[in-house]
Design an enzyme around this catalytic site. Structure first.
Site, PDB file in Angstrom:
ATOM      1  N   SER A 265      29.216  62.070 -43.595  1.00  0.00           N
ATOM      2  CA  SER A 265      27.773  62.037 -43.768  1.00  0.00           C
ATOM      3  C   SER A 265      27.125  62.367 -42.425  1.00  0.00           C
ATOM      4  O   SER A 265      27.787  62.416 -41.394  1.00  0.00           O
ATOM      5  CB  SER A 265      27.347  60.637 -44.197  1.00  0.00           C
ATOM      6  N   LYS A 266      25.813  62.561 -42.459  1.00  0.00           N
ATOM      7  CA  LYS A 266      25.120  62.933 -41.219  1.00  0.00           C
ATOM      8  C   LYS A 266      25.282  61.828 -40.169  1.00  0.00           C
ATOM      9  O   LYS A 266      25.448  62.099 -38.985  1.00  0.00           O
ATOM     10  CB  LYS A 266      23.642  63.197 -41.519  1.00  0.00           C
ATOM     11  N   ARG A 267      25.235  60.603 -40.632  1.00  0.00           N
ATOM     12  CA  ARG A 267      25.359  59.502 -39.668  1.00  0.00           C
ATOM     13  C   ARG A 267      26.767  59.448 -39.081  1.00  0.00           C
ATOM     14  O   ARG A 267      26.975  58.977 -37.980  1.00  0.00           O
ATOM     15  CB  ARG A 267      25.042  58.164 -40.348  1.00  0.00           C
ATOM     16  N   HIS A 268      27.728  59.883 -39.869  1.00  0.00           N
ATOM     17  CA  HIS A 268      29.112  59.769 -39.416  1.00  0.00           C
ATOM     18  C   HIS A 268      29.755  61.100 -39.160  1.00  0.00           C
ATOM     19  O   HIS A 268      30.673  61.517 -39.860  1.00  0.00           O
ATOM     20  CB  HIS A 268      29.924  58.950 -40.417  1.00  0.00           C
ATOM     21  N   VAL A 271      27.553  66.502 -38.109  1.00  0.00           N
ATOM     22  CA  VAL A 271      26.431  67.077 -37.374  1.00  0.00           C
ATOM     23  C   VAL A 271      27.002  68.217 -36.553  1.00  0.00           C
ATOM     24  O   VAL A 271      28.205  68.329 -36.383  1.00  0.00           O
ATOM     25  CB  VAL A 271      25.752  66.028 -36.470  1.00  0.00           C
TER      26      VAL A 271
END
Ligand code: GLU
Length: 518
Positions: A265-268, A271
């Site tokens: 995910s973007k948080r993990h 990016v």
């Protein structure tokens, strides 16, 4: 695999940016080339003109350079078997397709996508596999061109990561190699270029495992009777080295997943590499950490510098299970490396986080466009001296370079006093007296850490309050915040005159707050 002949390639499609998964593929290829003394090729697979963009390619180049990954042949650097942008090799791909057609390996399929979908559905309804084979396709003299794969028997590879994998030809659909508009598709271009560039090891994501059988079939057809060599000559491209064979080694890397074992995910971690730079990760931390996604040295070491990773890396020892990306671990790793830097080296690494190159996070975790640069680009000598003096005060506590934007501003310019910090600290009994007495004693002490400490500690007796009650109002007045690097050391690197002015300016604020609490 003879040591000197390893030729590996990174072959991304230039849409979007490089993220952890794609960089891991690039890194493992690079490491294997460097470990074996081989050649690392970077080819851009931009045949899908709808998706490929120049901006994406530029961003990938920037990310690779930031990580310190260099390539021996490829885009920008060139090399003897170019061009390395697949779109510039279209003449070759067409020449190959024509020869495959002449030899009877391709056939037309003129069904529209809707017709093809309807056909697949009919097959499923009739409990038949929806596999496209020549004998299931109506005769046609135009449309797409498909490659007729074998219809029976099996094909296997001994994949370095997954072990032996076997496919039944009866289950493999004939792939489209040329679209109805004449454009060659990725499966053909990829196989042609791997052969023409002498790739010996194909290391890529496991999502591409399923295309391996048809690619290997293409290698066979292209190497038979000089088909590829003739096409290279026709297209005016460099001849292959006659000693090259088809890629003999495959390594399909498992996916990189989040800590929850789900898609990143973007948080993990999902990016761009540039985002890791912005968030204050050192390239050497990222390189070391990404190398450990699916691989570890036999002795279990984790902290390694680039040369150690190169020396220990072994593509034959990569694990098959999905690798979990752990942001906390990466962050802790980064903190350790920050502590290893010399103050001077760290100061230089911090500059992009102060001059507006890398913006700090806003409340949502996005780049904060309102951030005002703290130092000039390049910093003045005086700013650099301040930064070098500040580094030892913060180095121990930093996990990312970006954190410097929290600490640095009061050392370089006037900052307002944070309302919440003022409300909390100036309300306490003795705050106004601490500011007044602080200004008085600091006016003529020796401006050293010891001098400042002695003067301020002396105030606890004089004012009859604990040291915290002396120090906190002074900290808030001078740095604008109730969290800062150690106070005496911080004061020492500021100008005495600046400190005295800030204490004076805070007094009316503190008096107002005190008055309000009565
Ligand atoms: N261009 C392909 C992709 O980005 C990779 C091809 C390969 O590594 O074989 O998915």
């Amino acid at each position: 695999m003879s040591e000197h002949s390893v030729r590996v390639r990174f072959a991304p499609a230039p849409s979007g940016w490089l993220h952890v998964g794609s960089v891991r593929t690039a890194l493992f290829n690079w490491l294997w080339a460097r470990h074996t003394g081989g050649t690392f090729i970077w080819r851009i697979e931009d045949t899908d003109a709808d998706r490929a963009t120049d901006a994406s390619m530029q961003s990938m180049i920037e990310a690779m350079r930031w990580l310190g990954l260099d390539w021996d042949e490829g885009i920008e650097v060139g090399g003897p078997y170019g061009p390395y942008r697949q779109s510039a090799r279209a003449d070759l791909h067409r020449a190959v397709a024509r020869r495959l057609a002449d030899r009877g390996h391709l056939y037309h399929d003129d069904r529209s996508p809707d017709e093809l979908n309807a056909w697949r559905q009919e097959r499923r309804d009739a409990d038949l596999p929806p596999i496209v084979k020549r004998d299931t396709v109506p005769d046609a003299s135009e449309g797409t061109l498909r490659l007729a794969l074998p219809t029976s028997g099996t094909t296997s590879v001994d994949d370095l990561v997954r072990g032996e994998v076997t496919w039944d030809w009866a289950n493999e659909s004939d792939p489209v190699l040329v679209r109805s508009n004449g454009a060659v598709t990725y499966p053909l271009a990829n196989a042609v270029d791997d052969l023409a560039q002498g790739v010996s090891v194909v290391c890529r994501g496991e999502d591409l495992l399923s295309v391996t059988p048809r690619q290997r079939r293409l290698y066979e057809l292209l190497l038979a009777d000089d088909l590829l060599d003739d096409a290279l000559a026709e297209a005016g491209l460099p001849a292959r080295d006659p000693s090259w064979e088809a890629p003999s080694t495959f390594a399909h890397l498992s996916m990189v997943v989040g800590q929850d074992r789900k898609k990143l995910s973007k948080r993990h971690g999902s990016v761009s590499i540039q985002e890791f730079a912005r968030r204050g990760f050192l390239p050497e931390t990222l390189l070391n950490y990404i190398a450990l996604l699916g691989w570890s040295p036999r002795d279990g070491r984790e902290r390694m510098d680039r040369d150690e990773v190169v020396a220990a890396f072994d593509l034959t020892n990569v694990g098959a299970s999905a690798a979990a990306f752990d942001t906390d671990k990466l962050t802790a790793f980064n903190g350790e490396r920050i502590r290893d830097l010399s103050p001077d080296a760290l100061a230089h690494r911090l500059v992009p986080h102060l001059d507006g190159t890398h913006l700090p996070d806003d409340d949502e975790g996005d780049p904060d466009p309102t951030f005002e640069p703290v130092v000039a680009t390049p910093p003045t000598d005086e700013q650099m001296a301040t930064l070098v003096a500040l580094v030892p005060l913060v180095q121990e506590r930093m996990q990312t370079l970006a954190e410097i934007a929290d600490y640095a501003p009061p050392f370089f310019r006037e900052v307002g006093i944070d309302d919440a910090a003022a409300a909390k600290v100036f309300r306490k009994a003795g705050a106004v007296e601490a500011l007044e007495a602080g200004a008085r004693v600091l006016a003529d002490v020796d401006w050293t850490v010891e001098g400042i400490e002695e003067a301020l500690r002396g105030l606890t007796d004089e004012l009859g309050i604990g040291f915290g009650k002396v120090a906190q109002p002074i900290r808030v007045a001078v740095t604008g915040s109730n969290v800062s690097p150690p106070l005496f050391e911080s004061l020492e690197i500021m100008d005495r005159a600046v400190v005295l002015l800030r204490l004076e300016a805070a007094l009316p604020i503190a008096r107002d707050i005190q008055a309000g609490t009565d």
